[in-house]
Design a protein around this motif. Structure first.
Motif: not given
Length: 518
Positions: A309, A387-388, A391-392, A394-395, A431-433, A435
């Motif tokens: 990441f 990136i997005e 991130r999705q 990973i979470v 990471f939880q969105g 931002y």
């Protein structure tokens, strides 16, 4: 004949004293038409041709080029001045015609350019020479003639020429312009009228007549306000001229109330600017990039996911970005030809960047604008394409907590020990969105972390006030201005450039200011 065609085909630039001739055409690949230095070794031949030439246009060009290439050719300077004056005289008598001219020949801008070049040479060789006296008299006589004939634009050109070379008393030039302004033709261009007021103010300033200068500056201001009212309801038009009017009153005594009044009017007008903006969008297919990122991140464990990441996007080279910006301006010259005013959401102008103009590369601010535009597209593509999606993944596969990220951050040279949990919480929110929470937590910490890195490298990041013997931390702006070499040694020049473009500089996101001031 080929050489004569090349010599006569050069672009005439009389306002540039030392380089009055340039290439008629320059191509993006470096090719160009002739310039004077191409004939450096032909001066004896060109000077011989100048002496023999009967046409004053040809004689002036040949003699002038000889003098530009070899300043020891004093005879060529006198021939050039005389030939330029003869050109003006023949234009006045009708023996010579200016191509596409619709007005009286001697009132044409080309005549002013011819005289400007003659005066530049005359000033170099001395005002006392007969040829120089002829040039001064010709320019002064034409100034008085165009003003008496109520020719607005020519009056501006020739009066400016007079002031640039001090051909007449500045007060007399100001009085003539003042008289013209009191009896202007109804067809006078409003922009020219503003410039006449400004030129009259300049003349009175040189003559040390401050009251007349202030009166002319106020006149220019009111003309700008009147132009704002001619915008047909366009908020951007009105805002432009009102801003110019406010700037015109800067430092003018007795005009504080009028300046305040215009500022209030400008704010009201700027509130309508966003209504005139339009959004232009373009679709980009990122599906292949998204699939590759999700597959790469999804098949490794959590630590490797975080490392991947962090490495999804690499900092581009500053030199590469600037070269790409210059290349883009060459490919699409119209897109960067004019200067740009950058507004915020309330319509206020927060930054201005120059256009490329006649320069092949453009000014620093023009290049900065092109880089900022390219970087905004790159960042948006990086977020949406890499990136997005990462991130999705990973979470979806792991539960991230503050305690989980803290052991990683505690080993970072960028994060101070007292801010580990703050950084950890901000990254968890990211990471939880969430931002917004992450941004408003991380952006203010940039200054602290930059200072922390520099202190650990042994650099002094405080300033000492001798007057009261106190110390204070340098602001982030002061660090970037005063400690640039130390920053680049710590982070690399490319990362420092990215931090400036992202957090501090305009044009750009200007994140630090935007976050701090909402």
């Amino acid at each position: 004949m080929t050489m004569l065609g090349a010599v006569m085909g050069m672009y005439f630039k009389p306002s540039e004293r030392n380089e009055p001739f340039g290439p008629f055409a320059s191509l993006a690949d470096g090719r160009r038409t002739a310039i004077p230095s191409d004939f450096q070794y032909c001066v004896p031949v060109i000077s011989s041709m100048a002496i023999k030439a009967s046409n004053p246009v040809l004689r002036a060009r040949l003699a002038d080029i000889c003098w530009v290439l070899d300043r020891s050719q004093a005879k060529m300077s006198f021939i050039a001045i005389s030939a330029y004056i003869e050109m003006v005289e023949r234009i006045g008598s009708g023996a010579l015609e200016i191509r596409f001219a619709t007005e009286d020949g001697t009132s044409h801008h080309d005549v002013c350019d011819i005289l400007r070049r003659a005066l530049c040479i005359a000033q170099s060789v001395g005002w006392g020479k007969d040829e120089s006296i002829r040039a001064r008299e010709a320019a002064g006589g034409l100034r008085r003639q165009v003003i008496s004939n109520r020719h607005v634009a020519p009056s501006l050109w020739f009066s400016e020429l007079d002031l640039d070379f001090t051909l007449s008393e500045p007060g007399a030039v100001g009085d003539d312009l003042d008289e013209l302004l009191t009896d202007l033709p109804s067809s006078a261009n409003p922009t020219m009228v503003v410039e006449l007021f400004r030129l009259a103010a300049r003349a009175f300033h040189l003559a040390k007549r401050e009251e007349d200068k202030r009166r002319c500056l106020v006149g220019a201001t009111e003309q700008l306000v009147a132009q704002a009212d001619l915008g047909g309801g366009s908020a951007m038009w009105e805002a432009h001229y009102l801003s110019s009017a406010i700037a015109q009153l800067q430092g003018v005594q007795g005009q504080r109330e009028r300046r305040t009044e215009l500022r209030h009017k400008l704010i009201d007008v700027q509130a309508r600017v966003p209504d005139e903006m339009a959004v232009h969008s373009m679709e980009v297919d990122l599906s292949e990039i998204i699939d590759n990122v999700q597959k790469s991140v999804g098949r490794v464990d959590l630590l490797d996911k975080l490392l991947l990441f962090a490495a999804l996007e690499q900092t581009p080279s500053r030199d590469q970005l600037e070269k790409q910006a210059v290349a883009a301006m060459k490919r699409n010259p119209l897109s960067s030809l004019f200067g740009t005013a950058h507004t915020d959401r309330e319509g206020k102008v927060v930054c201005r960047t120059d256009g490329t103009g006649p320069s092949e590369q453009g000014s620093g601010s023009a290049i900065a604008f092109q880089v900022a535009q390219a970087e905004s597209i790159r960042r948006l593509t990086a977020v949406q394409g890499s990136i997005e999606p990462a991130r999705q993944v990973i979470v979806e596969q792991h539960h991230l907590s503050e305690d989980l990220l803290a052991p990683i951050l505690v080993n970072s040279p960028f994060v101070g020990p007292d801010l580990v949990l703050t950084y950890s919480r901000a990254f968890v929110r990211m990471f939880q969105g969430d931002y917004i929470s992450a941004l408003y937590t991380l952006a203010p910490l940039l200054e602290n972390s930059v200072r922390y890195v520099l202190k650990n490298l042994g650099h002094e990041v405080t300033k000492f006030d001798d007057s009261d013997q106190t110390q204070a931390d340098r602001s982030i702006s002061q660090i970037f201005e005063q400690m640039r070499p130390q920053l680049e040694a710590a982070f690399s020049a490319d990362i420092v450039f990215q931090m400036e473009g992202l957090f501090l500089n305009k044009p750009g996101p200007y994140i630090r200011h935007s976050v701090a001031h909402g």
